[in-house]
Design a protein around this motif. Structure first.
Motif, short mmCIF file in Angstrom:
data_model
loop_
_atom_site.label_atom_id
_atom_site.label_comp_id
_atom_site.label_asym_id
_atom_site.label_seq_id
_atom_site.Cartn_x
_atom_site.Cartn_y
_atom_site.Cartn_z
N VAL A 90 28.92 53.84 44.26
CA VAL A 90 28.68 52.34 43.91
C VAL A 90 29.23 52.31 42.29
N LEU A 91 28.55 53.30 41.23
CA LEU A 91 29.02 53.16 40.05
C LEU A 91 30.54 53.29 39.90
N ARG A 92 31.25 54.35 40.56
CA ARG A 92 32.76 54.58 40.76
C ARG A 92 33.52 53.45 40.70
N LEU A 93 33.08 52.54 41.94
CA LEU A 93 33.56 51.29 42.42
C LEU A 93 33.42 50.08 41.26
N ARG A 97 36.28 48.22 38.81
CA ARG A 97 36.83 46.94 38.66
C ARG A 97 36.30 46.48 37.19
N ASP A 98 35.97 47.05 36.19
CA ASP A 98 35.58 46.84 34.90
C ASP A 98 34.09 46.13 34.80
#
Length: 122
Positions: A90-93, A97-98
């Motif tokens: 979730v953090l990576r996604l 998406r900034d």
């Protein structure tokens, strides 16, 4: 998933992120037994318990799984590291998406025990 059967409790896209992280169902060497409850329904039930704060024993029957089945799967998935990997995904996604703003990050060290105290010099 948000628009599907469990959309009222599981945010859009969360199941699609979690599903590949789940360990394979354990096969019984002797065969037989009952069919596994659907992982998606169990995932929704776990999210319900975590979000609502209800006790495992108060899990509503709408998920089609017993409280002990849902809790057992939660423990299995926890030991397999599913929740930590899901958090990282979730953090990576969000970062792609900034949408991660580290300017509002807080580090609380009150939960870290200082066994011999601290030598503060002011």
């Amino acid at each position: 998933m948000g628009s599907g059967r469990w959309g009222w409790i599981v945010p859009d896209g969360l199941w699609e992120l979690a599903e590949p992280l789940l360990p394979a169902a354990r096969e019984r060497p002797q065969g037989g037994g009952v069919a596994n409850i659907d992982d998606e329904a169990v995932f929704a039930a776990i999210i319900y318990v975590l979000v609502s704060g209800c006790a495992w024993r108060a899990l509503p029957p709408c998920f089609g799984a017993s409280k002990s089945t849902v809790h057992r799967r939660f423990v299995i998935w926890s030991r397999a590291g599913v929740w930590g990997r899901l958090h990282q995904e979730v953090l990576r996604l969000l970062d792609e998406r900034d949408l991660v703003d580290l300017s509002r990050t807080v580090l609380d060290s009150a939960h870290v025990r200082a066994k011999k105290g601290a030598n503060l010099q002011v």
